[in-house]
Structure formats: C-alpha cells, structure tokens
Write a protein that holds these residues in place. Sequence first.
Motif, PDB file in Angstrom:
ATOM      1  N   LEU B 118       0.830  -1.207   0.000  1.00 52.53           N
ATOM      2  CA  LEU B 118       0.000   0.000   0.000  1.00 52.53           C
ATOM      3  C   LEU B 118       0.864   1.257   0.000  1.00 52.53           C
ATOM      4  O   LEU B 118       0.500   2.285  -0.580  1.00 52.53           O
ATOM      5  CB  LEU B 118      -0.932  -0.001   1.220  1.00 52.53           C
ATOM      6  N   THR B 119       2.025   1.156   0.637  1.00 47.22           N
ATOM      7  CA  THR B 119       2.935   2.294   0.703  1.00 47.22           C
ATOM      8  C   THR B 119       3.493   2.642  -0.671  1.00 47.22           C
ATOM      9  O   THR B 119       3.447   3.801  -1.097  1.00 47.22           O
ATOM     10  CB  THR B 119       4.095   1.980   1.673  1.00 47.22           C
ATOM     11  N   VAL B 120       4.023   1.635  -1.385  1.00 47.21           N
ATOM     12  CA  VAL B 120       4.618   1.945  -2.685  1.00 47.21           C
ATOM     13  C   VAL B 120       3.531   2.218  -3.729  1.00 47.21           C
ATOM     14  O   VAL B 120       3.714   3.045  -4.616  1.00 47.21           O
ATOM     15  CB  VAL B 120       5.615   0.862  -3.171  1.00 47.21           C
ATOM     16  N   LEU B 121       2.394   1.532  -3.593  1.00 43.74           N
ATOM     17  CA  LEU B 121       1.305   1.784  -4.555  1.00 43.74           C
ATOM     18  C   LEU B 121       0.772   3.207  -4.417  1.00 43.74           C
ATOM     19  O   LEU B 121       0.330   3.801  -5.386  1.00 43.74           O
ATOM     20  CB  LEU B 121       0.162   0.775  -4.352  1.00 43.74           C
ATOM     21  N   SER B 122       0.836   3.757  -3.220  1.00 45.10           N
ATOM     22  CA  SER B 122       0.369   5.138  -3.058  1.00 45.10           C
ATOM     23  C   SER B 122       1.481   6.138  -3.368  1.00 45.10           C
ATOM     24  O   SER B 122       1.311   7.341  -3.175  1.00 45.10           O
ATOM     25  CB  SER B 122      -0.201   5.352  -1.650  1.00 45.10           C
ATOM     26  N   GLY B 123       2.627   5.639  -3.844  1.00 43.26           N
ATOM     27  CA  GLY B 123       3.692   6.521  -4.307  1.00 43.26           C
ATOM     28  C   GLY B 123       4.673   6.941  -3.235  1.00 43.26           C
ATOM     29  O   GLY B 123       5.500   7.829  -3.450  1.00 43.26           O
ATOM     30  N   ASN B 124       4.598   6.296  -2.084  1.00 45.38           N
ATOM     31  CA  ASN B 124       5.469   6.668  -0.964  1.00 45.38           C
ATOM     32  C   ASN B 124       6.716   5.792  -0.901  1.00 45.38           C
ATOM     33  O   ASN B 124       6.855   4.809  -1.621  1.00 45.38           O
ATOM     34  CB  ASN B 124       4.697   6.505   0.347  1.00 45.38           C
ATOM     35  N   ARG B 125       7.610   6.181  -0.009  1.00 40.93           N
ATOM     36  CA  ARG B 125       8.746   5.338   0.334  1.00 40.93           C
ATOM     37  C   ARG B 125       8.468   4.674   1.678  1.00 40.93           C
ATOM     38  O   ARG B 125       7.823   5.269   2.546  1.00 40.93           O
ATOM     39  CB  ARG B 125      10.024   6.164   0.425  1.00 40.93           C
ATOM     40  N   ALA B 126       8.974   3.440   1.842  1.00 42.77           N
ATOM     41  CA  ALA B 126       8.693   2.675   3.057  1.00 42.77           C
ATOM     42  C   ALA B 126       9.973   2.433   3.839  1.00 42.77           C
ATOM     43  O   ALA B 126      10.976   2.001   3.279  1.00 42.77           O
ATOM     44  CB  ALA B 126       8.061   1.328   2.698  1.00 42.77           C
TER      45      ALA B 126
END
Lengths: 354, 413
Positions: B118-126
């Motif tokens: 969900l983090t990378v799909l929303s364009g964020n870094r994890a």
Amino acid sequence: MTGVDIWTTQFSIPQAQKETVLLPRLIDLVEHHREYCPPYARFLRAINWRGKAFALEDIPYFPVGLFKTHELRSISKKDVFRVLTSSGTTGQQVSRIALDKGAAALQIRALSASMNRVLGSQRLPMLIIDAPGVVKQTASFSARTAGVLGMMTFGRFHSFALNDDMSLNNAEVTSFFERFGSTPFLIFGFTFMVWAYFFEQIKKFGIDMSSGILIHSGGWKKLQDKAVDNATFKSSLRQSLGIERIYNFYGMVEQIGSVFLEGNDGYLHAPNFSEVIVRDPKTWQICAAGTTGVIQVLSVLPRSYPGHSLLTEDIGYWLPEVADAPWTGKRLVVLGRAPRAELRGCSDVHAAER
Amino acid sequence: MTKMTADIRLIKIDGEQPVEFAWLEAWRSHRPVTATPFSKPAIAACVALSHTLFSMPDVKARPDLVALAYWLRQAAIETMEQSFHAELPAKCKVVPRGVILHFPPTNVDTVLAYTWALTVLSGNRAAIRVSDRLGETGRQLVIQMLNVLAKSEESIARSTLFLHWDHDDRLTAAVSALADVRVVWGGDASVSKLRAVPATPRCRDVLFPDRRSMAALSLKAYLSLDSAGRDQLADAFFVDSLTFDQMACSSPRLLAWIGDSNVESTEDDFLARVAAAATRRRYDVPLGQQLAKQTLAAGALMDGLATQWKHVAPSVLALDWVDVAVEPADWVGGGLFLQVRLDCLAELASACGSRVQTLAVHGFTASEIEELIIAAGERSPDRIVPFGKALAFDRIWDGLNLLQEFTRLVHCP
C-alpha cells in the motif's frame, strides 16, 4: 472405608489396595472443598460433577497454574497460618497456597514420613549444596529457600558447601568430611547445583563419601545441555565419590504430601497418601503405561486449599508396579516441564521484545 | 545483528555512528520524480512479488501467503486502483505523503508485506522496522521482497528500507524524524509508548492497538445447509480462527449462535466439523498453549464467567459463556471458543466494546446487519465479513482507508 493406615511405612501399600484406600478419601475431599471453596464449587458445577467416581481418574482435576491467578482456599482468611509461594522466574506470577496450622503440621509430617524411608529416623550430619545466604534472605521466601529449610529439619550440624558466588567453600567442606566423613551423613541440594557446583568441583579430590546419602531435586532441564540424565548422574557420583545411596525427588509447593521419591529401582514412587496419573494432552484421557503425557498428581492431604487433584505442567510417563518389589506403586519418570506457550499476540508485540 | 535476521540485508542502527542518520536523511530527501499513486513500476513490483510467492514450492500449504499472493495480483491491484480513484472527492488531485515508517506486528508476519504494498502503490517510500522476533514466514517474506526490489526499477528499488534498532526511545525518535506517517501495530501499551516518542509536527500516526474479533452464525441458516455446506462453513471458520493460533486481532474468539431452535445439538455438530477441519489441515496446538488454554478455561469456570466446557478436540475447546459483554481477563488462543446464544444479531451490540475489530457472519440479511450497526453505534465493529474472510487484509482496515491515510489531497480550482 478400608482400615489401611496411610501413615504406615511409606511407599509400602500395593497399588490396587492403595487405589481403594485413596478413592473414598478423595471423593470426601472433593465434597469438602465444594463446601468451603466457592470457585471450586462453581468449577464442579460446570463440569457436571455428580459426586461419583469409580476410579481415581474420575476425580476432578484442574491445572496447577490456577493457583497463580486465583485465590483458592477452603479456610477463612483469619485461619490462614502460612502462605507458601512457588518458584517463578522474574516477572512471572507465583502460586499462593494457603495453609492453616493443621495443614502446616501435616505438611511436615508427610515430608518426614516420606524421607524416613530413606533416611531412617536419625537426624544425620548434613551438608547442604548451597550458600548459607540461601536461608538468610527473609524478604523473599523462594522455593529454593523453602526447599533447603524444609530439608534442614532432617539433618543436624548443618554445613553449607558453597560460597555466595557458587564456588566451593573448601575449608567448610574439608572440615565437614574430616568430622563426619566416616559416619552416616546426608547431602542435600538441587540437582543442577549438586552436579555443577559440587560434583564437578570436588571429584578431583578423591574424597570417600560412601557413608553418605544424597537427596536431590529440581529437575533435569539444565543438565540436559550437559547430556546428564539420572543414570549418568548416579553412576558418575558413585564412581568418583563412592556414593551409593542417591535419591531424587519430585514435588511441588501446590500439593502437600506429593513428594515422589526415587526408590532403589531408580524410579519415582508416590507415598501412600498420593497417586499419579498421566494424561494425553490431546484428549485428556489417561495414558497407558509407558506413554508420555502430562502428569496429574493426587493427594489426600490438602484440606485447606483444593490441591488434592492437580494437573501439573510437567511431562512424564508411568510404568506398572513390580510385584513384591520393596517400593510399591506405579513407577514414575518425570521428563521435564512442558515448554511455556510462546504466544505471539498483538498485545505483546513490542512490550515482550524488551 | 540477530540470528533471526542474519541473512536479511537490513540496516542496523545503533546510534553510535552519526553517518547512519546522515545516510538515512539523504535517502529521505531523495524524492523520486515518478512518485505518483499506482505508478507502473510500483504495480510491477507488487505483481512480481505475487509471482514469486506463487512459485514458492510449499505455498499451497500456507493460506496466509496464498492470500497475500492473490491480493497482489495484477487484476486485484487494478480493481484497487479503480476504487481509489472513484473514492476521490471532486476537484481533488492526490499526492503521496513521503516516507511511511512501519512498525509491523510480530504475530501476523504477512502484514508487513500488505502495508509495504500500500505504501509503494500510493507513491510513498517505506521504512520498515524488522523485529528480532520476526517469524519464519516474515523472514522468508522479507527475503522475497528484497529479491523483488533488487530486480525492480531504480525508483522502486530505492523506495524501501528494512531497518532494525534496539528498543531505545532516542533511536526511535531519531528514525521517526524521517517519517511523514508512522504506522504502528502492537499492544495497547506499546502503541501508547511509541506514540509518546516525538516525530515531526506534520507526521501522522496510524495506530493499530489491541483488538479482538468474533463470529455470529444464524441457526436457521446453518440448519438449512447440507452436510457438505456445513463442512465448508466449518472449514472457513477454522481458517478465520486458527490460522494464526487464534492470536491475530481478527481471529474470532466469541461465537454467537443467533436464533432459538435446537441449539445445543447444532453447536455440537458445528464444532465437530471445525475439529474435523483442524485434523484435515493438520493443525496442532503446542503443549504449552494447550495447558495455558486449559488453565484459562478452568479459571473462567471458577469465576462463573462460563457455565460449561466441552472438549471437542485438541484444537476445539468450547465454553458456554455467560455474559456477552464480558471479556476473559487474558487470552491464549489455540482454539478456545466462547459460545453465546442470542435471539437476534442486534443483541450482539452489547459485546461490542471499543476493541471489536472483525465480526464474521453467516446467514444474515443486510437489514439485520444494519440493525446491529445502528444498535452498536460508535462501538460498531470495523469490519463485518463472511465466514472465511476474517483474515483477508484490505486497504480498509480498523476503520481506516489506508490508501487515503498514506496520501494527501490537493484541492484544485
């Protein structure tokens, strides 16, 4: 009720007879605790206890761990004379066992009747495999302290073999053996401490301890890492120190009278007032001889708290009585403590990591 | 580095070398230009992980990994993307928040993969804290994720860090300084403790404290099933409750029978089928847990919280629970079911404290479910799912839409 006296020489009543002696007494105890211990009464109601038991296995039982979470007693608060607490590693809850004066006296009588079988009635000079500090801490009355104090009543001229750092107190040990080494004497200690802090340190000195009787308890778990089982333990001590009479015992603070003592056959035996059953943890049915399961202990002694029939957290197996053997009853082998549940719950995610 | 994590390439932070933090800060401020929700490389990485999981040799025996692999399929992600855009308010564009710092739970290993996706799909870094107590599943999962990341496009490969540091509030605070969102799973105590560790003023905390779950079964609906249908339902209930030893937040503990006919024999019939499912799936309760369960149950009888117990099988111990509103003081899982009988589903509202997360249901109409939600109000469960779906992770979890939590709306003219 049969006319057999359970206080006769311990470990002497044949199995079949013992079962008929204990059964009515245990049923009476169930009723006694039903009357005086309301939580126990609720438990009996929930399991549909109808007052009938055709064999010892029909006597209701519950896990010993409940003494850690529940105050279970069958005497009023004002009659509590002593509260025994179990050992527990740091942070764990401990069992709390309420005794009135009668129960406290009975506890001593039961222990001494059992020990009498191997020690005789004389109080022997006694070497304790521990540091004198163990009986000096009064603030926390640990199981180790209780065990040492309990056993000290069976000896005299008490000497402590270890220093506070668990090193051997050479001067004390040497003087003990100079004074008492050729007369009958008693050595007591916890199994692991006897092996690691006493035997392994003293074996090189070649002291003759053949007049000694060693009594030890506390389980084999720590010695498993050193690949030491009961047979190795006994043969090593016999070869290096000359001790022939070595007796292990198994017992717990939650059940007065259940001091299972090792007979000459190398197996643990229940005293006349106690019995052992092994149960399969998958079905809770009784296990056949030789099958490993969870140990249940029964005793006709606990009246001040409902500890007459308890499911322990120990695993082991039993073997049938040998006809005409000097130690009667089932033979018990205790394999150790059931591994503690490692629950990975949401609730302990970070807290338990610390 | 601990044994558990020895073969995982992760960054161990001990706070002794300031360079670590400089490096982390550099990682933080390197914003990929392609960081938009549902970017092609992010979807590709998720789908690649799905393929990797499906190709693991023993995956069939691992329902938790199968569920994750299904959830990461291309088609599933496309559906999620469509919903995500459909849920956006009018005149709004959406942008990522930046760095999402994860403190995953140790009891359900797969959660870290779901929240990473969900983090990378929303364009964020994890940035994911890997625990010392990571289970075997989690360890394998992190290894597979690292493999996938290594083969991914650079923006994605650089988007994820696995970190470990010992529990030390100063280190936690230093790492928290990286975060735009902190996602914390844990017990109430640990969530509160972590929440007290400062982060930047703009940082949002998404918290998942202690929860519990239950199931409700309509007697009438159950009785109308044929034997195969009942077995199927029992199997679904087994998967819900015992996949994580009944220790996951979503695992049902309370089983409510709704309706009034012929209760006891029906209960017995169902529990026997649950036990059969456990045997079929070779479920085993470790001895320590078995004893702990026995102790908890006997204690409940002594306290008068339950009036009867039934040992159906090693993995099924049922208690007739007296008061639906009372919880046991402790929980050990391993197949302990608190059974209650109620006239209608709405009566279950009194069982809904603030901690009820999932209610698995079978045999109720939409209006019966709505009545329950109205009766429970603010204490309503977060999720009401069919039997067999209690553990199915979704972007909407504990009452939050995680994709929305991880993004920001830009209101446009």
